[in-house]
Design a protein around this motif. Structure first.
Motif, PDB file in Angstrom:
ATOM      1  N   MET A 204       0.798  -1.492  -0.092  1.00 51.77           N
ATOM      2  CA  MET A 204      -0.034  -0.243   0.076  1.00 51.77           C
ATOM      3  C   MET A 204       0.998   1.213   0.131  1.00 51.77           C
ATOM      4  O   MET A 204       2.003   1.277   0.580  1.00 51.77           O
ATOM      5  N   VAL A 205       0.568   2.210  -0.831  1.00 46.46           N
ATOM      6  CA  VAL A 205       0.903   4.070  -0.593  1.00 46.46           C
ATOM      7  C   VAL A 205      -0.482   4.347   0.424  1.00 46.46           C
ATOM      8  O   VAL A 205      -1.349   4.517  -0.334  1.00 46.46           O
TER       9      VAL A 205
ATOM     10  N   VAL B  88       2.553  -4.536   3.166  1.00 49.53           N
ATOM     11  CA  VAL B  88       3.915  -3.391   3.128  1.00 49.53           C
ATOM     12  C   VAL B  88       3.469  -2.081   2.391  1.00 49.53           C
ATOM     13  O   VAL B  88       2.820  -2.032   1.320  1.00 49.53           O
ATOM     14  N   THR B  89       4.217  -1.537   3.431  1.00 53.88           N
ATOM     15  CA  THR B  89       2.653   0.150   3.018  1.00 53.88           C
ATOM     16  C   THR B  89       4.049   1.223   3.146  1.00 53.88           C
ATOM     17  O   THR B  89       4.776   1.073   4.377  1.00 53.88           O
ATOM     18  N   ILE B  90       3.736   2.230   2.281  1.00 53.39           N
ATOM     19  CA  ILE B  90       4.613   3.543   2.453  1.00 53.39           C
ATOM     20  C   ILE B  90       3.955   4.481   2.570  1.00 53.39           C
ATOM     21  O   ILE B  90       3.484   4.552   1.374  1.00 53.39           O
TER      22      ILE B  90
ATOM     23  N   ASP C 260       4.613   7.728  -7.659  1.00 55.30           N
ATOM     24  CA  ASP C 260       4.710   6.878  -8.397  1.00 55.30           C
ATOM     25  C   ASP C 260       6.310   5.534  -8.153  1.00 55.30           C
ATOM     26  O   ASP C 260       6.639   5.141  -8.268  1.00 55.30           O
ATOM     27  N   GLY C 261       6.715   7.120  -7.442  1.00 56.67           N
ATOM     28  CA  GLY C 261       8.463   6.363  -7.497  1.00 56.67           C
ATOM     29  C   GLY C 261       7.870   5.497  -5.914  1.00 56.67           C
ATOM     30  O   GLY C 261       9.028   4.038  -6.511  1.00 56.67           O
ATOM     31  N   CYS C 262       6.852   5.960  -5.311  1.00 58.66           N
ATOM     32  CA  CYS C 262       6.690   4.919  -4.002  1.00 58.66           C
ATOM     33  C   CYS C 262       6.630   3.593  -4.408  1.00 58.66           C
ATOM     34  O   CYS C 262       7.081   2.514  -4.054  1.00 58.66           O
ATOM     35  N   ILE C 263       5.911   3.034  -5.798  1.00 62.17           N
ATOM     36  CA  ILE C 263       5.307   2.055  -6.174  1.00 62.17           C
ATOM     37  C   ILE C 263       6.288   1.321  -7.231  1.00 62.17           C
ATOM     38  O   ILE C 263       6.462   0.142  -6.656  1.00 62.17           O
TER      39      ILE C 263
ATOM     40  N   VAL D  66      -3.716   2.172  -3.801  1.00 60.79           N
ATOM     41  CA  VAL D  66      -3.187   3.697  -2.739  1.00 60.79           C
ATOM     42  C   VAL D  66      -4.217   4.036  -1.943  1.00 60.79           C
ATOM     43  O   VAL D  66      -5.980   3.756  -2.559  1.00 60.79           O
ATOM     44  N   MET D  67      -3.890   4.488  -0.471  1.00 62.41           N
ATOM     45  CA  MET D  67      -5.142   5.335  -0.102  1.00 62.41           C
ATOM     46  C   MET D  67      -5.193   6.702   0.818  1.00 62.41           C
ATOM     47  O   MET D  67      -3.200   6.844   1.034  1.00 62.41           O
ATOM     48  N   GLY D  68      -5.581   7.420   0.846  1.00 60.25           N
ATOM     49  CA  GLY D  68      -5.511   9.210   1.293  1.00 60.25           C
ATOM     50  C   GLY D  68      -6.529   9.494   2.224  1.00 60.25           C
ATOM     51  O   GLY D  68      -7.373   8.398   2.265  1.00 60.25           O
ATOM     52  N   THR D  69      -6.749   9.899   3.170  1.00 52.62           N
ATOM     53  CA  THR D  69      -8.004  10.858   3.987  1.00 52.62           C
ATOM     54  C   THR D  69      -7.588  12.260   3.062  1.00 52.62           C
ATOM     55  O   THR D  69      -6.067  12.569   2.956  1.00 52.62           O
TER      56      THR D  69
END
Lengths: 254, 87
Positions: A41-42, A67-69, A105-108, A123-126
């Motif tokens: 996950m990002v 695995v989360t960044i 994209d760098g994280c992916i 990908v997730m965000g608030t």
């Protein structure tokens, strides 16, 4: 979820990843220990910055086997407390959408380079991170496999809302969304309003996109934030997290 | 965010944060999510000096009603001051 007789371990630390334009930016990486393969996950942080809640959320995802960044989207703007940095970036009009997408994209790419990652990445965000997550799902050069938008304001934008940093309303990219979307919203939220969520949902329906939206009564903006009593809505938060685990389990695990 | 209603102006004066005075350089004015006030949106004032780093910041978060009352009070007091000084 771990059984009580199973081994469980986690490593969480700050790392450096290559973000938009080849820039080196900080990110918080939380990963379960083991050979995997694990889905990944990002997490894209909200306007209050790269704060403690996002680190905790990253560890929570890792606890659930991802695995989360979580990249510091304000890394280029300087360093200080998350609040001080958020105030600075807000005064500058916020980060540009293109830069966030490049950082994601760098994280992916980083996640997919890891030998214990399955290759499936969500990908997730608030808040602003929910909006950014939707943009990443629509526009990422590398692609994701699922997206979770938690009360992302500004998906639906009028002409007066556009700015150099946010030149296109995310809803206008909906035709490019090709992965499942989970959206969690509160009826009392003013950004996005229920009316804006309905406009977004109508566009998803019109284009026959895979999505599930949940609108919680008696919940407003930021209803996961237990450290913010005015925002926290316990019932909605508990159910919302369950919705996330079910959704990601269906689309990323296995 | 989610309003992204924010402006920045150059200012002169002093602010006190973490027990120390520092020269002010800028003030950020926004109507957006506060960090602490129990409101969905607040009038946020950040008195900063960008040259001294992000930590040189005095933050205030007001309800819209309080912010309007403050703004009119500031103007009224300034007018009284100018009158007292014969300007």
């Amino acid at each position: 979820m771990q059984e009580t007789d199973g081994y469980e371990g986690m490593l969480a630390e700050t790392i450096t990843v290559t973000g938009d334009g080849g820039d080196q930016i900080h990110a918080y990486l939380a990963r379960p220990l083991g050979e995997g393969p694990f889905p990944a996950m990002v997490l894209l942080h909200h306007i209050p910055g790269w704060d403690e809640w996002y680190r905790e959320a990253a560890r929570r995802y890792a606890h659930h086997g991802y695995v989360t960044i979580s990249p510091d989207l304000y890394c280029r703007d300087g360093h200080g407390s998350a609040e001080d940095m958020a105030a600075k970036v807000r005064a500058e009009g916020g980060v540009s959408d293109d830069r966030v997408i490049g950082d994601a994209d760098g994280c992916i790419a980083y996640l997919r380079s890891l030998p214990n990652v399955s290759g499936k990445v969500g990908v997730m965000g608030t808040c602003s991170g929910g909006r950014h997550s939707y943009l990443v799902a629509c526009r990422s050069a590398l692609g994701v496999d699922a997206v979770v938008d938690c009360w992302g304001g500004g998906v639906v934008m009028g002409p007066d809302d556009l700015s150099p940093q946010r030149p296109v309303a995310p809803i206008d990219y909906t035709a490019d969304l090709n992965v499942p979307l989970l959206g969690l919203f509160g009826e009392n939220d003013r950004s996005p309003t229920p009316e804006q969520v309905a406009i977004h949902e109508a566009e998803l329906k019109r284009l026959n996109k895979p999505y599930e939206f949940h609108m919680y009564p008696d919940a407003g903006h930021g209803f996961f934030y237990y450290h913010y009593p005015a925002a926290y809505a316990a019932e909605a938060a508990v159910d919302g997290w369950e919705k996330i685990w079910d959704f990601l389990g269906q689309h990323l695990a296995g | 965010m989610c309003t992204m209603i924010a402006e920045k102006l150059q200012v002169s004066g002093s602010g006190k944060a973490r027990g120390r005075w520092f020269p002010l350089g800028q003030t950020y004015v926004s109507y957006d999510h506060p960090f602490h006030a129990p409101l969905e949106h607040a009038l946020n004032l950040d008195f900063v000096n960008e040259s001294l780093g992000p930590g040189s910041r005095v933050a205030v978060e007001l309800t819209p009603e309080a912010a309007r009352a403050l703004a009119t009070t500031i103007l009224r007091v300034l007018d009284e001051g100018a009158k007292a000084e014969g300007r």
